[in-house]
Design an enzyme around this catalytic site. Structure first.
Site, PDB file in Angstrom:
ATOM      1  N   ASP B 104       0.836  -1.207   0.000  1.00 47.08           N
ATOM      2  CA  ASP B 104       0.000   0.000   0.000  1.00 47.08           C
ATOM      3  C   ASP B 104       0.868   1.254   0.000  1.00 47.08           C
ATOM      4  OD1 ASP B 104       0.608  -1.035   2.682  1.00 47.08           O
ATOM      5  OD2 ASP B 104      -0.479   0.716   3.426  1.00 47.08           O
ATOM      6  N   GLU B 169       0.006  -1.272   5.663  1.00 47.09           N
ATOM      7  CA  GLU B 169       1.059  -0.822   6.578  1.00 47.09           C
ATOM      8  C   GLU B 169       0.878   0.654   6.907  1.00 47.09           C
ATOM      9  OE1 GLU B 169       4.769   0.835   8.135  1.00 47.09           O
ATOM     10  OE2 GLU B 169       3.820   1.382   6.238  1.00 47.09           O
TER      11      GLU B 169
END
Lengths: 430, 430
Positions: B104, B169
């Site tokens: 991400d 994350e």
């Protein structure tokens, strides 16, 4: 004969008080924030119909009106939310009067700060609570009751009375602009905005601005590598606050004497950053700049524009990243009526009559549609109403109901003085 | 024999550089902001398949995982955006290694501040540009190239290698949490976050907070009747800045020596007020508080909570209107690996070998998924990667492509040292 009629008007208002309160409550319950004015306007139309006035209902043509230099609105369409006018034709030979009130209200804000539902219209200790009750549905009801009292008592006025229930006052006056462009003008206008029953012959103008403040993004964990647009916006807000101070030190008109900040600059919105753990690279602030009746909108704009250019002397960041100032959305032209104008006299003298005290005459701390009526409609405008100035746009907005009817009484009497009364209608009733 | 293999690894990486660059570019072009990770993960799955690894792809069960005390996410569903793991089974008798990278990326922010489209992956002067290229798709490609180099050269490791491409994350680590809960543990972990090729044996934790600041609404024209939540929020932000100062004065660990603000508190978002010409009655700020590996999350929380209570001594407004502090969304547990740990040694010595200089060893200025691996997964974690720390979360984020392959080389060598190499595979190739 007038004294006798005054008694009758007073009695009529006493007798019909509950109807007036009921109407006001229903108007408050009809949430008429921007874009949602239809339901409240429907109530106004019904009331005007019951009173037997000639009615003009129309939807503002956005495409057409947006070409006008005085147009200011964030709205893309006015469909479904009309302007409403009720006309009471005079018998002739008198002065005409526009009675202008806006039907739109500002948003209720944080509902938790309200003790009553903002759209309840709850009554407690002679006060009605709700968003818009003071700004300015209460004033609108005063006007309707004044007209209704005179008509019910058979009083015939010589001059025309044009009652206007307009949209969009809180967002720049497109409703009143549309009414002026439709041809509605008069010899003078009364606007019952919430003045604490003070008379406001001068009305402050105002306009909305937006400032884009730049930063430079970075990871929050190494925030020292970036430049926070939030921190920079704090400097910009301070700088605007200083401009407000400088501008207000210039105001010497005695009408502003008792007002702490005659022409305030309000920063009302802030928004910026898109991630808690990133340094914000863009903040947008929005606000409202007061414009004195002694200056033009253009002069005020130029002053703020020049002021923003000086920011770079405060912080070198602004040298390479100047904040972007733009003017948008709503604006209100400053308005006025001569303090010696005969409509002023009519209100001053009838205020004394009804209230048995001297009225307070001041400059208004905010813009109204009176600016458009004055400047564009060539209709000098007086602002005077029953609402509580301090509660406008506040949580727990309220109005003292007794004032709604006191203002109605003063209005009815002032209408007779200003528009003139057909003798025969006096006699008929006397 | 190892020197010979090092040469072969170096040559293999040279030969296959364009494939690695091409993969990185395609990963950058796949915008994988929160909730949109599917396309990038598909690329990872294809790559792992081509490499012949055993693949585990699963969607995180929001309902199940949200019960875990370490869960922190603003997300309501993970459907359609899976976690991906590729397993390279060792021959036995060696130490296992988790190679963890998040797929991400944070939002691109103001596109105007980018010289290239943030999802272009454009290359200029040996640098690739794009959101996520440094944080941390470049590091992920280093890991994939390291594994591929060893496998292509026929090297057989004794310990297992578990490559993880996790979601979430940037928003609290739910992806890595899910991987730990699925049973993935190892003797140590490497996480190639953008460290400027520094070794980070200690990783700062962090958590997100939100503060609601109250004001009292009023009409902008009488703004002196209200209390601006925007002005009050400026005091709160100043107060938080002071807390940051106090907390950082306490940090004495030499690993933080060269970091200007070891555990920053970043106010990254602000939003308040709902009308330019009303006084704002509510402002919400959101930020990220750094947590030192020497304190617990709870201790840091309590310190800020107590700090906010002191605000009332700065401004009596806060006595009756205390700002409301809450913890929400993402949080990263602080993580660490002993500076004398053998994985550290493996990286330090191979860094010297490949780079011909001493590595810089520091504490990380931000949280990583290493905290979850360390605390919950009992897997001591080292953070070391090719990305540019200063460009993480920045406009014009870039990576120096040469570093991606230097890190791949160091990794491949360190994997051999840590996991151990099956003698026969050496011989086969030598």
């Amino acid at each position: 004969m007038k004294a006798e009629l005054q008694t009758k008007i007073h009695e009529w208002l006493e007798t019909n008080k509950s109807d007036g309160i009921d109407l006001l409550q229903r108007l408050v319950q009809a949430d008429s924030t921007q874009g949602n004015e239809a339901q409240a306007q429907k109530l106004v139309i019904e009331t005007l119909k019951d009173m037997g006035l000639e009615i003009d209902v129309w939807e503002v043509d956005q495409e057409e009106i947006s070409k006008h230099p005085y147009y200011a609105s964030s709205r893309e369409s006015f469909e479904g939310n009309p302007n409403v006018v009720g006309k009471w034709k005079g018998t002739g030979g008198g002065r005409s009067l526009i009675m202008n009130g806006h039907i739109d209200v500002v948003p209720a804000g944080d509902h938790e700060q309200w003790n009553h539902d903002p759209y309840s219209g709850n009554i407690e200790d002679g006060k009605m609570y709700g968003r818009g009750v003071t700004d300015m549905k209460g004033g609108n009801v005063s006007m309707l009751m004044a007209i209704q009292a005179l008509r019910s008592l058979g009083v015939q006025l010589k001059g025309d009375v044009i009652f206007q229930s307009v949209i969009e006052e809180e967002s720049g006056g497109a409703g009143t602009l549309a009414a002026v462009l439709r041809g509605y003008k008069a010899d003078a206008a009364i606007i019952p905005e919430p003045t604490n029953m003070k008379l406001f012959p001068k009305q402050q103008g105002s306009m909305w601005f937006r400032v884009h403040v730049k930063g430079r993004s970075a990871h929050g964990g190494t925030r020292y590598e970036g430049v926070s647009a939030i921190e920079k916006s704090m400097i910009v807000i301070e700088h605007i606050r200083y401009l407000e101070q400088v501008r207000n030190e210039r105001v010497t008109d005695p009408l502003y004497e008792s007002i702490p900040i005659p022409i305030p600059i309000n920063v009302g919105k802030i928004e910026g950053g898109d991630w808690p753990s990133s340094v914000a690279d863009l903040v947008c602030i929005e606000g409202r700049m007061g414009v004195s009746p002694e200056e033009t909108m253009e002069e005020a704009k130029r002053e703020m524009e020049r002021w923003m250019e000086v920011l770079k002397e405060t912080d070198p960041w602004f040298e390479t990243n100047p904040p972007k100032l733009e003017w948008f959305g709503a604006r209100w032209v400053p308005g006025s009526i001569d303090v010696e104008h005969e409509l002023m006299n009519a209100f001053v003298s009838n205020f004394r009559e009804v209230m048995e005290e001297e009225p307070i005459v001041e400059a208004s701390p905010w813009g109204t549609d009176g600016g458009l009526l004055t400047e564009l409609g060539e209709t000098p405008s007086l602002v005077f109403g029953p609402g509580v100035t301090q509660m406008a746009h506040f949580p727990n907005e309220y109005i003292e109901l007794s004032k709604v009817f006191e203002v109605a009484e003063i209005m009815a009497l002032a209408m007779m003085d200003w528009c003139g009364v057909e003798e025969s209608s006096y006699k008929q009733r006397a």
